[in-house]
Scaffold this motif. Sequence first.
Motif, PDB file in Angstrom:
ATOM      1  N   SER A 150      -0.805   3.151  11.408  1.00 25.55           N
ATOM      2  CA  SER A 150      -0.925   4.211  12.275  1.00 25.55           C
ATOM      3  C   SER A 150       0.692   4.967  12.664  1.00 25.55           C
ATOM      4  O   SER A 150       1.652   3.914  12.552  1.00 25.55           O
ATOM      5  CB  SER A 150      -1.299   3.594  13.698  1.00 25.55           C
ATOM      6  OG  SER A 150      -2.787   3.687  13.465  1.00 25.55           O
ATOM      7  N   ARG A 151       0.633   6.056  13.218  1.00 26.37           N
ATOM      8  CA  ARG A 151       1.924   6.627  13.586  1.00 26.37           C
ATOM      9  C   ARG A 151       1.787   7.451  14.754  1.00 26.37           C
ATOM     10  O   ARG A 151       0.571   7.468  15.359  1.00 26.37           O
ATOM     11  CB  ARG A 151       2.365   7.636  12.383  1.00 26.37           C
ATOM     12  CG  ARG A 151       2.497   7.098  11.144  1.00 26.37           C
ATOM     13  CD  ARG A 151       3.566   6.085  10.879  1.00 26.37           C
ATOM     14  NE  ARG A 151       5.151   6.541  11.344  1.00 26.37           N
ATOM     15  CZ  ARG A 151       5.996   5.716  11.432  1.00 26.37           C
ATOM     16  NH1 ARG A 151       6.123   4.683  10.988  1.00 26.37           N
ATOM     17  NH2 ARG A 151       7.108   6.343  11.705  1.00 26.37           N
ATOM     18  N   SER A 169      14.311   8.918  20.213  1.00 23.54           N
ATOM     19  CA  SER A 169      13.329  10.021  20.297  1.00 23.54           C
ATOM     20  C   SER A 169      12.654   9.986  19.017  1.00 23.54           C
ATOM     21  O   SER A 169      12.787   9.114  18.242  1.00 23.54           O
ATOM     22  CB  SER A 169      14.447  11.317  20.036  1.00 23.54           C
ATOM     23  OG  SER A 169      14.775  11.390  18.890  1.00 23.54           O
ATOM     24  N   THR A 170      11.507  10.918  19.345  1.00 21.84           N
ATOM     25  CA  THR A 170      10.587  10.819  18.121  1.00 21.84           C
ATOM     26  C   THR A 170      10.406  12.594  17.558  1.00 21.84           C
ATOM     27  O   THR A 170       9.968  13.249  18.562  1.00 21.84           O
ATOM     28  CB  THR A 170       8.940  10.366  18.653  1.00 21.84           C
ATOM     29  OG1 THR A 170       9.533   8.834  18.848  1.00 21.84           O
ATOM     30  CG2 THR A 170       8.235  10.498  17.236  1.00 21.84           C
ATOM     31  N   ARG A 171      10.516  12.886  16.459  1.00 21.60           N
ATOM     32  CA  ARG A 171      10.276  14.439  16.295  1.00 21.60           C
ATOM     33  C   ARG A 171       9.199  14.454  15.237  1.00 21.60           C
ATOM     34  O   ARG A 171       9.020  13.618  14.459  1.00 21.60           O
ATOM     35  CB  ARG A 171      11.481  14.811  15.600  1.00 21.60           C
ATOM     36  CG  ARG A 171      12.664  15.052  16.373  1.00 21.60           C
ATOM     37  CD  ARG A 171      13.963  15.330  15.874  1.00 21.60           C
ATOM     38  NE  ARG A 171      15.021  15.730  16.760  1.00 21.60           N
ATOM     39  CZ  ARG A 171      15.868  14.725  17.393  1.00 21.60           C
ATOM     40  NH1 ARG A 171      15.601  13.488  17.028  1.00 21.60           N
ATOM     41  NH2 ARG A 171      16.708  15.216  17.769  1.00 21.60           N
ATOM     42  N   THR A 172       8.204  15.167  15.399  1.00 19.18           N
ATOM     43  CA  THR A 172       7.061  15.373  14.571  1.00 19.18           C
ATOM     44  C   THR A 172       6.742  16.765  14.164  1.00 19.18           C
ATOM     45  O   THR A 172       7.205  17.746  14.988  1.00 19.18           O
ATOM     46  CB  THR A 172       5.794  15.124  15.566  1.00 19.18           C
ATOM     47  OG1 THR A 172       5.344  15.829  16.528  1.00 19.18           O
ATOM     48  CG2 THR A 172       5.854  13.546  16.199  1.00 19.18           C
ATOM     49  N   LEU A 173       6.169  16.811  13.046  1.00 19.41           N
ATOM     50  CA  LEU A 173       6.026  18.273  12.252  1.00 19.41           C
ATOM     51  C   LEU A 173       4.485  17.898  12.067  1.00 19.41           C
ATOM     52  O   LEU A 173       3.989  16.923  11.292  1.00 19.41           O
ATOM     53  CB  LEU A 173       6.707  18.485  11.418  1.00 19.41           C
ATOM     54  CG  LEU A 173       6.135  19.835  10.516  1.00 19.41           C
ATOM     55  CD1 LEU A 173       6.261  21.075  11.299  1.00 19.41           C
ATOM     56  CD2 LEU A 173       7.033  19.860   9.434  1.00 19.41           C
ATOM     57  N   ASP A 174       3.401  18.990  12.028  1.00 22.74           N
ATOM     58  CA  ASP A 174       2.060  18.965  11.849  1.00 22.74           C
ATOM     59  C   ASP A 174       1.558  20.269  11.480  1.00 22.74           C
ATOM     60  O   ASP A 174       1.666  21.076  12.392  1.00 22.74           O
ATOM     61  CB  ASP A 174       1.003  18.313  12.886  1.00 22.74           C
ATOM     62  CG  ASP A 174      -0.081  18.019  12.261  1.00 22.74           C
ATOM     63  OD1 ASP A 174      -0.588  18.128  11.257  1.00 22.74           O
ATOM     64  OD2 ASP A 174      -0.849  16.942  12.917  1.00 22.74           O
ATOM     65  N   ALA A 202      -9.532  21.444   2.993  1.00 19.59           N
ATOM     66  CA  ALA A 202      -8.662  21.263   3.986  1.00 19.59           C
ATOM     67  C   ALA A 202      -7.210  20.646   3.629  1.00 19.59           C
ATOM     68  O   ALA A 202      -7.486  19.545   2.520  1.00 19.59           O
ATOM     69  CB  ALA A 202      -9.337  20.499   5.210  1.00 19.59           C
ATOM     70  N   ILE A 203      -6.366  20.859   3.980  1.00 21.78           N
ATOM     71  CA  ILE A 203      -5.048  20.255   3.911  1.00 21.78           C
ATOM     72  C   ILE A 203      -4.204  19.983   4.989  1.00 21.78           C
ATOM     73  O   ILE A 203      -4.346  20.876   5.931  1.00 21.78           O
ATOM     74  CB  ILE A 203      -4.251  21.207   2.693  1.00 21.78           C
ATOM     75  CG1 ILE A 203      -3.122  20.602   2.081  1.00 21.78           C
ATOM     76  CG2 ILE A 203      -4.041  22.654   3.294  1.00 21.78           C
ATOM     77  CD1 ILE A 203      -2.066  21.293   1.132  1.00 21.78           C
ATOM     78  N   GLU A 204      -3.561  19.028   5.127  1.00 19.10           N
ATOM     79  CA  GLU A 204      -2.668  18.845   6.331  1.00 19.10           C
ATOM     80  C   GLU A 204      -1.351  18.189   5.660  1.00 19.10           C
ATOM     81  O   GLU A 204      -1.281  17.117   4.956  1.00 19.10           O
ATOM     82  CB  GLU A 204      -3.424  18.039   7.270  1.00 19.10           C
ATOM     83  CG  GLU A 204      -2.451  17.600   8.407  1.00 19.10           C
ATOM     84  CD  GLU A 204      -3.446  16.861   9.603  1.00 19.10           C
ATOM     85  OE1 GLU A 204      -2.829  16.742  10.689  1.00 19.10           O
ATOM     86  OE2 GLU A 204      -4.369  16.570   9.368  1.00 19.10           O
ATOM     87  N   TYR A 205      -0.096  18.533   6.324  1.00 17.58           N
ATOM     88  CA  TYR A 205       0.991  17.570   6.221  1.00 17.58           C
ATOM     89  C   TYR A 205       1.491  17.292   7.452  1.00 17.58           C
ATOM     90  O   TYR A 205       1.675  17.995   8.429  1.00 17.58           O
ATOM     91  CB  TYR A 205       1.910  18.506   5.590  1.00 17.58           C
ATOM     92  CG  TYR A 205       3.504  17.822   5.431  1.00 17.58           C
ATOM     93  CD1 TYR A 205       3.750  17.013   4.633  1.00 17.58           C
ATOM     94  CD2 TYR A 205       4.576  18.275   6.380  1.00 17.58           C
ATOM     95  CE1 TYR A 205       4.944  16.406   4.421  1.00 17.58           C
ATOM     96  CE2 TYR A 205       5.594  17.719   6.410  1.00 17.58           C
ATOM     97  CZ  TYR A 205       5.811  16.766   5.456  1.00 17.58           C
ATOM     98  OH  TYR A 205       7.173  16.269   5.463  1.00 17.58           O
ATOM     99  N   ARG A 206       1.718  16.044   7.486  1.00 18.20           N
ATOM    100  CA  ARG A 206       2.300  15.449   8.969  1.00 18.20           C
ATOM    101  C   ARG A 206       3.409  14.496   8.950  1.00 18.20           C
ATOM    102  O   ARG A 206       3.598  13.947   7.657  1.00 18.20           O
ATOM    103  CB  ARG A 206       1.498  14.425   9.566  1.00 18.20           C
ATOM    104  CG  ARG A 206       0.087  15.007  10.456  1.00 18.20           C
ATOM    105  CD  ARG A 206      -0.453  14.177  11.287  1.00 18.20           C
ATOM    106  NE  ARG A 206      -0.815  12.911  10.759  1.00 18.20           N
ATOM    107  CZ  ARG A 206      -2.032  12.367  10.257  1.00 18.20           C
ATOM    108  NH1 ARG A 206      -2.960  13.399  10.431  1.00 18.20           N
ATOM    109  NH2 ARG A 206      -2.459  11.309   9.729  1.00 18.20           N
ATOM    110  N   GLU A 207       4.616  14.690   9.587  1.00 16.57           N
ATOM    111  CA  GLU A 207       5.872  13.995   9.438  1.00 16.57           C
ATOM    112  C   GLU A 207       6.152  13.585  10.828  1.00 16.57           C
ATOM    113  O   GLU A 207       6.126  14.355  11.789  1.00 16.57           O
ATOM    114  CB  GLU A 207       6.915  15.074   8.997  1.00 16.57           C
ATOM    115  CG  GLU A 207       8.126  14.352   8.728  1.00 16.57           C
ATOM    116  CD  GLU A 207       9.038  15.548   8.264  1.00 16.57           C
ATOM    117  OE1 GLU A 207      10.095  15.830   8.919  1.00 16.57           O
ATOM    118  OE2 GLU A 207       8.977  16.071   7.186  1.00 16.57           O
ATOM    119  N   ASP A 208       6.862  12.462  10.985  1.00 18.06           N
ATOM    120  CA  ASP A 208       7.585  11.993  12.113  1.00 18.06           C
ATOM    121  C   ASP A 208       8.768  11.239  11.899  1.00 18.06           C
ATOM    122  O   ASP A 208       8.882  10.492  10.779  1.00 18.06           O
ATOM    123  CB  ASP A 208       6.511  11.200  12.925  1.00 18.06           C
ATOM    124  CG  ASP A 208       6.135   9.824  12.389  1.00 18.06           C
ATOM    125  OD1 ASP A 208       6.963   8.676  12.607  1.00 18.06           O
ATOM    126  OD2 ASP A 208       5.239   9.791  11.720  1.00 18.06           O
TER     127      ASP A 208
END
Length: 785
Positions: A178-179, A269-274, A292-298
């Motif tokens: 989990s993130r 801090s936490t930086r996220t991109l979804d 469907a496609i998804e890219y997540r980054e934290d």
Amino acid sequence: MFTSRIVRPRRILLASAALTSLVVVDMSAALAQQARETLPAVEVSPPQSRKRAKPAARDAAGTRRATARKPTAAEVAPRPVVTNNAAPTPLNSNAVAESASRLGLTVRQTPATVEVISAGTMREQGYRTVSDVAQGAVGVTAGDNPAEPSAFSMRGFTNSQINTLYNGIKIGPQNMTSRIMDTANLEAVEILKGPASLISGEGAAGGAINFVTKQPHTGPIRNEADFSWDSLNSFRAHYGSGGSTNVQGLDYRFDLSRSTLNGFADDTSTRTLDVSGQLNYRISDSLKVWGAIEYREDRGRAYWGAPLVPVAFSGSHATAGIVSGAYISNFNGTNLGPVTIDDRTFNTNYNVLDNRNVAQEVWLRGGFELGLAPDLTLKSQAYAYGAERSWLNNEVEAFNTTTNTVDRSRFYVAHSQRLVGNITDLTWDADIAGLENRLVTTFSSSYLDFVRPGAANFPGDSVDLVDPDRGFYGLLTTRQQTARIDNEALSFEDRLKLTRTFALIGGLRVEHIGLDRNSTDVNGLENAGFPFTKSWAPVTGRLGYTWEAIPGLTFFSQYATGADVSANNIFLLGPTQPLDLTTARTYETGVKHVLWDNRAEWSFSAYDIVRKNVYAAAGGQTLNIAGRQESKGVELAGSIRPIAPLRLWGNIAYVDARYADYDFTGGSFSGNRPPNVPRIVANAGASWRFSTPWPVEVGITGRHVGDRTNSDANTVTMNAYTVGDVYAFVDIPKTVFNAVDQARLTFRVRNVTDKRYAIWGDPFYPDQILLGAPRTYEIAAAFKW
């Protein structure tokens, strides 16, 4: 329980892929024909009965059917959450949560406690992360401990005893995978309480939480944009768009969100991109395909908490009401006596300057829904998931009474995870002796490859309690662990309506789990006992009923079972650890009631859960035999709109969770509570909408969490706390912004009383406590057009 491997997963996956490919190939002829036909409008609705003899609806709400025919496959979109055509209810019990049942039942029709928190509720309540969402649910607490982000506790169970799902797919134990996740790209969060292995498999002793991304809809294109900023200089932005394209039958959804959530501790801090997107293509009334496609980054600079400090040392800086009790350090063995949180450490960051906490995730999903016959529907989803995660931090902060300094210890670990799988459902609607019946047969298979480079040395030092010299990580040497897990499961779920208002609902899941583990030292040589292989074959299920005694009032009961790994989690099992599965069972009964023309709704449930063959964290990376875990409790939730401008809601949960037969060399923890489990959790809120030229709504929410402990020893208590938020939003008329249909400005104060409190404790790191955020101010703007 047998140990032979049933089938290698690659063969299963190839067979699943072949099935999907065959259908897609056969689509070409259908495409050519259907392109010339006018496709009917598609309306999302829950599954309905096919019986024609009785036109009145047979579902719990008692609403009438629009037509007597069974919906086509295209009318039931392959998405985890759909909403009933009936008017929405205050507790959202018209929603359908596939993580709770594959039968297409609404929350009211499911013989279990299920909550569905919609995207609208997340926006209105200001839920920025999935941990925020969980804390608004009945009896659920959460903590973003950086070792295990988005950790949850409910009904006496925590962390990897609760399955975390993404669009209904499990990727591994919560405490490994989990993130921190922003809510902007989510359509809903589904929460299923109690043992739930029938639906999500191994790991669901305490329940399951499912995160559902936003889905395409049929109709005009709608766009939305959201922005927010707070007094910690946090910033969030989101853009989403979806609807029907110029290609007949093709719908889309696209979402992009970015956030920077700054912590109250220094340099955290936490930086996220979804980025997520999905296409749905209705080829005909009976066939729909989607992808469907998804890219997540934290990327985070982590806060690991404040150290427990002797009251005698802190003196005038000792605080009251955050923690209490006496403690002997698990890390350095010194006796701290009565402990406190020193007020000089509220904002102190003890992490090293070169710390990092990073994850990158990619999802690929696709499938089809095919109506094979008027009463037979085939639905299949194939998926692939990849993740790279990395932690490099100082993780231990232990006060040493001999030196009056804080002892620190570093830890590094990385993950490289690859997962492929398929889930296929066959739904059959039939009459059995004149009674309506729906049967769903599900076959799922997956193959997971997990590589875990980790630290072979743990640099450490000691720093001052106040204004510590943070320094750097230092020398790092690594070793490697691997886990390969194949999983196949066959399940059956059935609903038989004995009368118009009484239904029996049950299911059975037979699962095979195969594990291959290896571990090497710094020189790449295999450690003693490795490699090894282990397999399990748990059988779990559910049996329950629902009875709509009067329209809108539904009673339910269920008996359900679950299974999970007894020692920590399946990724980390070692050859000398206990390799058996635990078993869990629950007895639950309750009532769900919607009334007053959908202006009021309440629910109540009582449960008794027992989990056997338990191993629990004893600090560091050691485990104790906990024997048995028992949990009994009640939950009550309600919401009402007595007059148009006023809305009131609240929920309260009580749980008595404790260990039994928890004996070990040197002592016993029998009768103790599991960590991070409060007896009482309550939420409440009220709002009033003023009918002014620019409509204004003001609201207040409150949350109370009872005492919790930070370890099985129960020697240190994280004291109960009560916090509240206030908010006001203004709906700006369209005449002001002609380019948008809806515009809203929101002002919010979080933790309005600036309460200092302990929000979470990590039983593997019991020398420190995570503190909750202080008062913050936020302004947000949202637009739809």
